[in-house]
Design an enzyme around this catalytic site. Structure first.
Site, PDB file in Angstrom:
ATOM      1  N   SER A 188     -42.647  36.649  82.587  1.00 54.41           N
ATOM      2  CA  SER A 188     -41.268  36.148  82.668  1.00 54.41           C
ATOM      3  C   SER A 188     -40.584  35.969  81.336  1.00 54.41           C
ATOM      4  O   SER A 188     -39.372  36.076  81.256  1.00 54.41           O
ATOM      5  CB  SER A 188     -41.236  34.840  83.437  1.00 54.41           C
ATOM      6  N   HIS A 216     -41.782  37.481  89.421  1.00 57.12           N
ATOM      7  CA  HIS A 216     -40.581  38.028  88.767  1.00 57.12           C
ATOM      8  C   HIS A 216     -40.340  39.484  89.142  1.00 57.12           C
ATOM      9  O   HIS A 216     -39.633  40.198  88.430  1.00 57.12           O
ATOM     10  CB  HIS A 216     -40.673  37.860  87.248  1.00 57.12           C
ATOM     11  N   LYS A 247     -36.580  33.172  93.650  1.00 61.61           N
ATOM     12  CA  LYS A 247     -35.921  33.897  92.560  1.00 61.61           C
ATOM     13  C   LYS A 247     -35.084  35.037  93.147  1.00 61.61           C
ATOM     14  O   LYS A 247     -33.973  34.803  93.596  1.00 61.61           O
ATOM     15  CB  LYS A 247     -36.965  34.337  91.534  1.00 61.61           C
TER      16      LYS A 247
END
Ligand code: PMP
Length: 406
Positions: A188, A216, A247
């Site tokens: 990340s 991610h 996310k």
């Protein structure tokens, strides 16, 4: 002990090092992302957010909001219990099916966040598999490190993304000993991507299980958003795929996808699964809608790739130093915590651009940075304003630039 004095001294030490964290108080406005209201002592103002992990704007997508509204109206707010006791709703079960399908696995298991999923799954596998050794990439996220620590299993840290080091370490272990290799796909803070195929080759050669954190990457990579492993055709070779719903999917929650036996094992032994209230069903429904949408739609991923390429090219043209990588994460390198915080403050106060400074211990000292995450909803004008602001600040501080022509 004077407890208050101790707390205050510790906080003063952080301030002295430029590491004291101040969070911008944002009010997100549905339909307005990447704009948000920034609340401060003397009122509120609109800012453009450039550091969110709502990577594709799905947190405000009508498909997701409609699913949440509908389920909220039909089912109410909370799940009403732990998954064990009354909290396993139809929406949780459907979401787990959606996740298993996303990753081509037999089963999936939901947790209340990605952090909890890593902590609970690694903690349980490490604690319950007799004599297991866990090999952990040096760049792994805190949630994996804490899970492994919590398990009390023997741990070895292999050099970041270095499958040769991993190979050497596995070869040195008793070949009959159980082994688990834990790593990420997109890291990340640097935005670099693991050599997944090579790591899997090594795992297979030594009979090790593989555990990949695609937090991610899910929603963002692969034809159906299954992550980097989907893009590279590797999902079926991985023992456990872990991801988040908070996310790219824009909601909240975490999960593992794996064989039915492994998921059932974690479900049966993980305290972080058993002893906590389940996600609200409306959020489970919203996350499932988000996953379904991104399985079909490439538009958001394409939009993000375009913005990332544009922002990178524009920053490069004005010589702003960036860490090179092949992902959607743009680390603008500052290299000093005080400067990093100052730049972030100026961006917010003078330009109404919000990029949180990233300092130690999130990244190593001397590599302090601004982590920029372009989304498909950032406009050409937003990009112009970001690049101009950074360029002006770089001049004001006489920070070094990289050669634009290079
Ligand atoms: N894994 C990685 C690599 C992360 O960066 C994060 C959060 N930043 C997590 C897990 C935790 O995910 P969540 O935010 O859903 O708790």
């Amino acid at each position: 002990m004077d407890y208050e004095a101790f707390f205050n001294q510790s906080l003063d030490d952080l301030r002295g090092e430029g590491r004291y964290r101040i969070f911008a108080e944002l009010e997100r406005r549905a339909g307005n992302y990447p704009k948000a209201k920034w609340h401060k002592d003397d009122g509120a103002d609109e800012v453009t957010v450039w550091c969110s992990n709502d990577y594709l704007g799905m947190g405000q997508h009508p498909v997701v909001l409609d699913a949440i509204h509908e389920t909220l109206d039909s089912c109410g707010a909370g799940a009403g219990g732990t998954r064990n006791i009354a909290g396993t709703t139809h929406q949780h079960v459907q979401l787990e099916r959606e996740l298993a399908d996303l990753h081509g696995k037999e089963s999936a298991l939901l947790f209340t966040s990605g952090y909890v999923s890593n902590w609970a799954a690694l903690g349980t596998l490490g604690a319950k598999i007799p004599n297991v050794v866990i090999l952990s990439d040096a760049g792994n996220h805190a949630s994996m490190i804490e899970g492994i620590r919590h398990s009390r299993a023997e741990r070895q840290v292999f050099a970041h993304n270095d499958w040769r080091d991993l190979d050497r370490r596995l070869a040195a272990l008793d070949k009959d000993r159980p082994k688990l290799v834990a790593f990420e796909s997109v890291y990340s803070m640097d935005g670099d991507i693991a050599p997944i195929a090579e790591i899997l080759d090594v795992c297979e050669a030594h009979g090790a299980m593989s555990y990949i954190d695609e937090v991610h990457a899910v929603g963002l990579y692969g034809p159906r958003g299954g992550g980097v492993a989907e893009r590279e055709g590797l999902m079926d070779r991985i023992t456990v795929i872990e991801g988040t719903l908070g996310k790219a999917y824009g909601v909240l929650g975490g999960y593992i996808a794996a064989s039915t036996a492994l998921c059932d094992f974690v479900r049966s032994f993980a305290s972080g699964f058993i002893f906590t209230t389940a996600l609200p069903p409306a959020l489970a429904a919203g996350a499932a809608a988000s996953i379904r949408h991104l399985k079909e739609s490439e538009a958001e991923r394409q939009g993000q790739r375009d913005r990332v390429a544009t922002v990178r090219a524009r920053l490069m043209a004005v010589g702003i130093p960036m860490m090179d990588n092949d992902s959607h994460i743009i680390p603008v390198m500052v290299g000093n915590p005080v400067h990093c915080k100052q730049i972030s403050d100026w961006l917010l106060e003078e330009y109404r651009i919000y990029v949180q400074p990233i300092n130690y211990p999130t990244v190593p000292r001397g590599t302090e940075r601004l982590r920029i995450t372009p989304s498909p909803v950032h406009s050409a004008e937003d990009i112009d304003r970001l690049v101009d602001a950074l360029s002006e600040i770089w001049s004001r501080c006489a920070l070094s630039r990289v050669s634009a022509a290079a």
